[in-house]
Design an enzyme around this catalytic site. Sequence first.
Site, PDB file in Angstrom:
ATOM      1  NE  ARG A 165      -3.708  -2.220   0.024  1.00 44.62           N
ATOM      2  CZ  ARG A 165      -3.290  -3.369  -0.506  1.00 44.62           C
ATOM      3  NH1 ARG A 165      -2.123  -3.454  -1.123  1.00 44.62           N
ATOM      4  NH2 ARG A 165      -4.056  -4.434  -0.472  1.00 44.62           N
ATOM      5  CB  SER A 240      -9.165  -1.765   3.909  1.00 45.39           C
ATOM      6  OG  SER A 240      -9.532  -3.000   3.348  1.00 45.39           O
ATOM      7  CD  GLU A 341      -5.942   0.634   2.150  1.00 46.39           C
ATOM      8  OE1 GLU A 341      -5.688  -0.364   2.833  1.00 46.39           O
ATOM      9  OE2 GLU A 341      -6.664   0.601   1.139  1.00 46.39           O
TER      10      GLU A 341
HETATM   11  C1  LIG Z   1     -15.481  -0.739  -1.673  1.00 46.84           C
HETATM   12  C2  LIG Z   1     -14.011  -0.467  -1.858  1.00 46.84           C
HETATM   13  C3  LIG Z   1     -13.119  -1.512  -1.975  1.00 46.84           C
HETATM   14  C4  LIG Z   1     -11.746  -1.269  -2.130  1.00 46.84           C
HETATM   15  N1  LIG Z   1     -10.902  -2.336  -2.231  1.00 46.84           N
HETATM   16  C5  LIG Z   1      -9.575  -2.125  -2.357  1.00 46.84           C
HETATM   17  C6  LIG Z   1      -8.667  -3.224  -2.453  1.00 46.84           C
HETATM   18  O1  LIG Z   1      -9.074  -4.391  -2.446  1.00 46.84           O
HETATM   19  N2  LIG Z   1      -7.348  -2.965  -2.567  1.00 46.84           N
HETATM   20  C7  LIG Z   1      -6.853  -1.692  -2.589  1.00 46.84           C
HETATM   21  O2  LIG Z   1      -5.632  -1.540  -2.692  1.00 46.84           O
HETATM   22  N3  LIG Z   1      -7.684  -0.627  -2.533  1.00 46.84           N
HETATM   23  C8  LIG Z   1      -9.030  -0.807  -2.416  1.00 46.84           C
HETATM   24  N4  LIG Z   1      -9.873   0.256  -2.310  1.00 46.84           N
HETATM   25  C9  LIG Z   1      -9.323   1.617  -2.334  1.00 46.84           C
HETATM   26  C10 LIG Z   1      -9.390   2.322  -3.720  1.00 46.84           C
HETATM   27  O3  LIG Z   1     -10.359   1.755  -4.527  1.00 46.84           O
HETATM   28  C11 LIG Z   1      -8.054   2.288  -4.467  1.00 46.84           C
HETATM   29  O4  LIG Z   1      -7.036   2.852  -3.673  1.00 46.84           O
HETATM   30  C12 LIG Z   1      -8.137   3.038  -5.802  1.00 46.84           C
HETATM   31  O5  LIG Z   1      -6.994   2.737  -6.565  1.00 46.84           O
HETATM   32  C13 LIG Z   1      -8.236   4.553  -5.641  1.00 46.84           C
HETATM   33  O6  LIG Z   1      -8.392   5.105  -6.950  1.00 46.84           O
HETATM   34  P1  LIG Z   1      -9.264   6.379  -7.205  1.00 46.84           P
HETATM   35  O7  LIG Z   1      -9.172   6.679  -8.655  1.00 46.84           O
HETATM   36  O8  LIG Z   1     -10.621   6.237  -6.666  1.00 46.84           O
HETATM   37  O9  LIG Z   1      -8.443   7.474  -6.378  1.00 46.84           O
HETATM   38  P2  LIG Z   1      -9.020   8.676  -5.510  1.00 46.84           P
HETATM   39  O10 LIG Z   1      -9.764   8.143  -4.341  1.00 46.84           O
HETATM   40  O11 LIG Z   1      -9.701   9.660  -6.369  1.00 46.84           O
HETATM   41  O12 LIG Z   1      -7.651   9.325  -5.014  1.00 46.84           O
HETATM   42  C14 LIG Z   1      -6.853   8.643  -4.053  1.00 46.84           C
HETATM   43  C15 LIG Z   1      -5.488   9.344  -3.973  1.00 46.84           C
HETATM   44  O13 LIG Z   1      -4.796   9.154  -5.208  1.00 46.84           O
HETATM   45  C16 LIG Z   1      -4.514  10.418  -5.805  1.00 46.84           C
HETATM   46  N5  LIG Z   1      -4.726  10.270  -7.258  1.00 46.84           N
HETATM   47  C17 LIG Z   1      -5.773   9.686  -7.885  1.00 46.84           C
HETATM   48  N6  LIG Z   1      -5.582   9.729  -9.215  1.00 46.84           N
HETATM   49  C18 LIG Z   1      -4.393  10.345  -9.429  1.00 46.84           C
HETATM   50  C19 LIG Z   1      -3.637  10.695 -10.566  1.00 46.84           C
HETATM   51  N7  LIG Z   1      -4.062  10.426 -11.809  1.00 46.84           N
HETATM   52  N8  LIG Z   1      -2.458  11.325 -10.393  1.00 46.84           N
HETATM   53  C20 LIG Z   1      -1.997  11.629  -9.159  1.00 46.84           C
HETATM   54  N9  LIG Z   1      -2.664  11.321  -8.043  1.00 46.84           N
HETATM   55  C21 LIG Z   1      -3.845  10.696  -8.175  1.00 46.84           C
HETATM   56  C22 LIG Z   1      -5.485  11.408  -5.189  1.00 46.84           C
HETATM   57  O14 LIG Z   1      -4.969  12.719  -5.252  1.00 46.84           O
HETATM   58  C23 LIG Z   1      -5.607  10.855  -3.776  1.00 46.84           C
HETATM   59  O15 LIG Z   1      -4.535  11.296  -3.007  1.00 46.84           O
HETATM   60  C24 LIG Z   1     -11.258   0.054  -2.171  1.00 46.84           C
HETATM   61  C25 LIG Z   1     -12.169   1.125  -2.057  1.00 46.84           C
HETATM   62  C26 LIG Z   1     -13.528   0.867  -1.903  1.00 46.84           C
HETATM   63  C27 LIG Z   1     -14.487   2.018  -1.822  1.00 46.84           C
END
Ligand SMILES: Cc1cc2nc3c(=O)[nH]c(=O)nc-3n(C[C@H](O)[C@H](O)[C@H](O)COP(=O)(O)OP(=O)(O)OC[C@H]3O[C@@H](n4cnc5c(N)ncnc54)[C@H](O)[C@@H]3O)c2cc1C
Length: 348
Positions: A165, A240, A341
Amino acid sequence: MALTYQENVPLAPLTTFGVGGDARLFAEAVNESDIEQAFIENRDKAIFVLGGGSNVLISDRGFDGLVLKIATKGLSFDSADDATTFVTAEAGEDWDEFVAECVGRNLAGVECLSGIPGLVGGTPIQNVGAYGQEVSETIVSVRVLDRATGEISEVSNADCGFEYRRSVFNGSLKDRFVVLTVSFKLKQGGSPRIEYGDLKRTFGKRKPGLSEVRNAVREIRASKGMLVRQGGPDSRSAGSFFKNPVVGSDGLRRIARVLMVDEASVPRFDMGKGNYKVPAAWLIERAGFEKGYLRGRAGISTLHSLALTNRGGAEAEEIIALKEEIETAIGQRFQIDLVNEPNLIGFD
Ligand SMILES: Cc1cc2nc3c(=O)[nH]c(=O)nc-3n(C[C@H](O)[C@H](O)[C@H](O)COP(=O)(O)OP(=O)(O)OC[C@H]3O[C@@H](n4cnc5c(N)ncnc54)[C@H](O)[C@@H]3O)c2cc1C
């Protein structure tokens, strides 16, 4: 075309938690020049880069600056030979649709990451992982824009500093780059990864195909409320909420002593060098929190002890109060500092 800015845009609907206030300014970037332009035009402001909003908790005050939503689209496939295909995806591609496309083309390497919400650009930030696979295993490189200089460069896998992570993008170089594209190396016709207990139990001795594993992963996730698309309060979360803490053998001994159990019965994943990852969900339950535990309109998921959820109309402060209650209990009971996280945005 000029980038369009909107004022006072509600952010809650753009996140999976569904909580938080407004963005003072908001713009959606549909191509790379939009992203470049946003940083040139807003040098005097704080800028938050938003992907799918699945790993953020936005404060009730919202974000006092520009929220730049990444909405760039595009996928390219390049078969190097019969066994290897390189895939490059724009940051704004939906991650689960990307996995579906790869599995549909019989490309192995990301099948266990099915059902993770968010966009492709978010995946290297915390090195997403699930069911025995991490995105760092297949990422070749990440193309980035330096927010300060406007320079575009390629960060190789080795330079991403991937760990559990973690990467340089949420560590030493946090907030320095915008991820523009991510390139993956996938195995044409490769076997799916079946290392995780739930998957082994599902298939037994049978050797499933990639799409069977994708479906099984999504079913397991749904049973734990970890599929946003299933809807309902249990999936109004950021997945998580806490990372699984890593302890040494003294930590394992302390947990066993506190719980008055045999040390061997403490679940752990051996990280090597005398370090063990202990499931945070297990510790939370042992500290007396049950699934479905409520604090105001915030609660622990009824399906998974590691997910804090918005039970309907919750404010960010209520989620924070629950987070702090759990952290205090774990700290007092096991002398372990839980680390959250999701990214907390707009808090002091
Ligand atoms: C129901 C659920 C289940 C999940 N299961 C998992 C799992 O099994 N494993 C896991 O690892 N994670 C999990 N997650 C967490 C999440 O889905 C991941 O971390 C996902 O990759 C976040 O992507 P996002 O586009 O939604 O980022 P966001 O939530 O929009 O952003 C998260 C962070 O990343 C940065 N960011 C996003 N895109 C960019 C970019 N293009 N350039 C620079 N910075 C950026 C943002 O500024 C922020 O700091 C889960 C979340 C939920 C809601």
